[in-house]
Design a protein around this motif. Structure first.
Motif, PDB file in Angstrom:
ATOM      1  N   ASP A  33       8.437  30.974 -10.377  1.00 35.25           N
ATOM      2  CA  ASP A  33       7.339  30.384  -9.615  1.00 35.25           C
ATOM      3  C   ASP A  33       7.348  28.852  -9.622  1.00 35.25           C
ATOM      4  O   ASP A  33       6.360  28.210  -9.294  1.00 35.25           O
ATOM      5  N   MET A  34       8.470  28.262  -9.979  1.00 33.93           N
ATOM      6  CA  MET A  34       8.598  26.801 -10.005  1.00 33.93           C
ATOM      7  C   MET A  34       8.434  26.232  -8.597  1.00 33.93           C
ATOM      8  O   MET A  34       8.946  26.799  -7.629  1.00 33.93           O
ATOM      9  N   THR A  35       7.693  25.123  -8.482  1.00 34.49           N
ATOM     10  CA  THR A  35       7.476  24.475  -7.194  1.00 34.49           C
ATOM     11  C   THR A  35       7.943  23.020  -7.261  1.00 34.49           C
ATOM     12  O   THR A  35       8.178  22.484  -8.352  1.00 34.49           O
ATOM     13  N   GLU A  36       8.036  22.390  -6.111  1.00 34.46           N
ATOM     14  CA  GLU A  36       8.381  20.970  -6.068  1.00 34.46           C
ATOM     15  C   GLU A  36       7.315  20.142  -6.786  1.00 34.46           C
ATOM     16  O   GLU A  36       7.641  19.143  -7.436  1.00 34.46           O
ATOM     17  N   ASP A  37       6.044  20.537  -6.671  1.00 37.57           N
ATOM     18  CA  ASP A  37       4.987  19.835  -7.411  1.00 37.57           C
ATOM     19  C   ASP A  37       5.217  19.951  -8.914  1.00 37.57           C
ATOM     20  O   ASP A  37       5.043  18.981  -9.652  1.00 37.57           O
ATOM     21  N   ASP A  38       5.607  21.142  -9.384  1.00 36.53           N
ATOM     22  CA  ASP A  38       5.883  21.326 -10.815  1.00 36.53           C
ATOM     23  C   ASP A  38       7.003  20.385 -11.263  1.00 36.53           C
ATOM     24  O   ASP A  38       6.927  19.782 -12.330  1.00 36.53           O
ATOM     25  N   TRP A  39       8.053  20.291 -10.461  1.00 40.03           N
ATOM     26  CA  TRP A  39       9.150  19.391 -10.794  1.00 40.03           C
ATOM     27  C   TRP A  39       8.645  17.942 -10.834  1.00 40.03           C
ATOM     28  O   TRP A  39       8.940  17.195 -11.758  1.00 40.03           O
TER      29      TRP A  39
END
Length: 180
Positions: A33-39
């Protein structure tokens, strides 16, 4: 004999593009569930990296945030992007990365915080992280809003710099995506 694992630490500004891309790829492989926001949340602070045979197998970072507690905005070392490649877990890599980040937290912040699922919470509690029992809130563009879905998933690492009441409210600063 147990081999001592040591994580390399570096600020985002000191990591080259290839290392950052390897870290991003690792986290997207580790988390479904990793997102660009998480990165994006993992950038701008100190990264702890573990390499084996020249390949990045573990990443974590601590970034500065302001969390409000007891009427004060406290400097918080917020842990993000903790991940170890599946075929290298259980070998001390996560502990090595957390050793490095906890040293940074104790030396530079009022306290540490992170969000953790129940599946990994035991890893953190064995290291001295404590479950935040109070209510969680976020300072949003629309004002302070309750974040009840985060209750029971926030852990803090107290330091001597700031006493914490684990049963009181805790409010995080705003950011895009998952605020906690």
């Amino acid at each position: 004999m147990t081999e001592l694992r040591i994580a390399r630490t570096a600020h985002t500004a000191d990591l080259d593009a290839a290392t950052l891309e390897a870290a991003r790829t690792l986290l997207f492989d580790v988390f479904d569930d990793m997102t660009e926001d998480d990165w994006e949340h993992s950038l701008g602070g100190i990264h702890a990296l573990v390499h084996e045979d020249g390949e990045l197998i573990g990443h974590s970072s601590v970034v500065r945030r302001h969390l409000v507690h007891g009427g004060r905005a406290l400097r918080c070392g917020y842990v993000e992007g903790v991940g170890v490649r599946a075929d290298h877990r259980g070998r001390g890599h996560g502990a090595a990365m957390m050793n490095a980040l906890e040293r940074v937290i104790r030396g530079a912040y009022d306290f540490g915080a992170l969000g953790a699922d129940r599946e990994v919470a035991r890893f953190y509690t064995r290291r001295g992280w404590q479950l935040w029992r109070g209510s969680s809130w976020a300072l949003t563009p629309a004002g302070i809003r309750r974040t009840p879905d985060e209750d029971g998933a926030i852990y803090v690492l107290p330091t001597a710099a700031a006493p914490l009441d684990l049963d009181a409210d805790l409010t995080c600063d705003w950011r895009e995506g998952n605020v906690w």
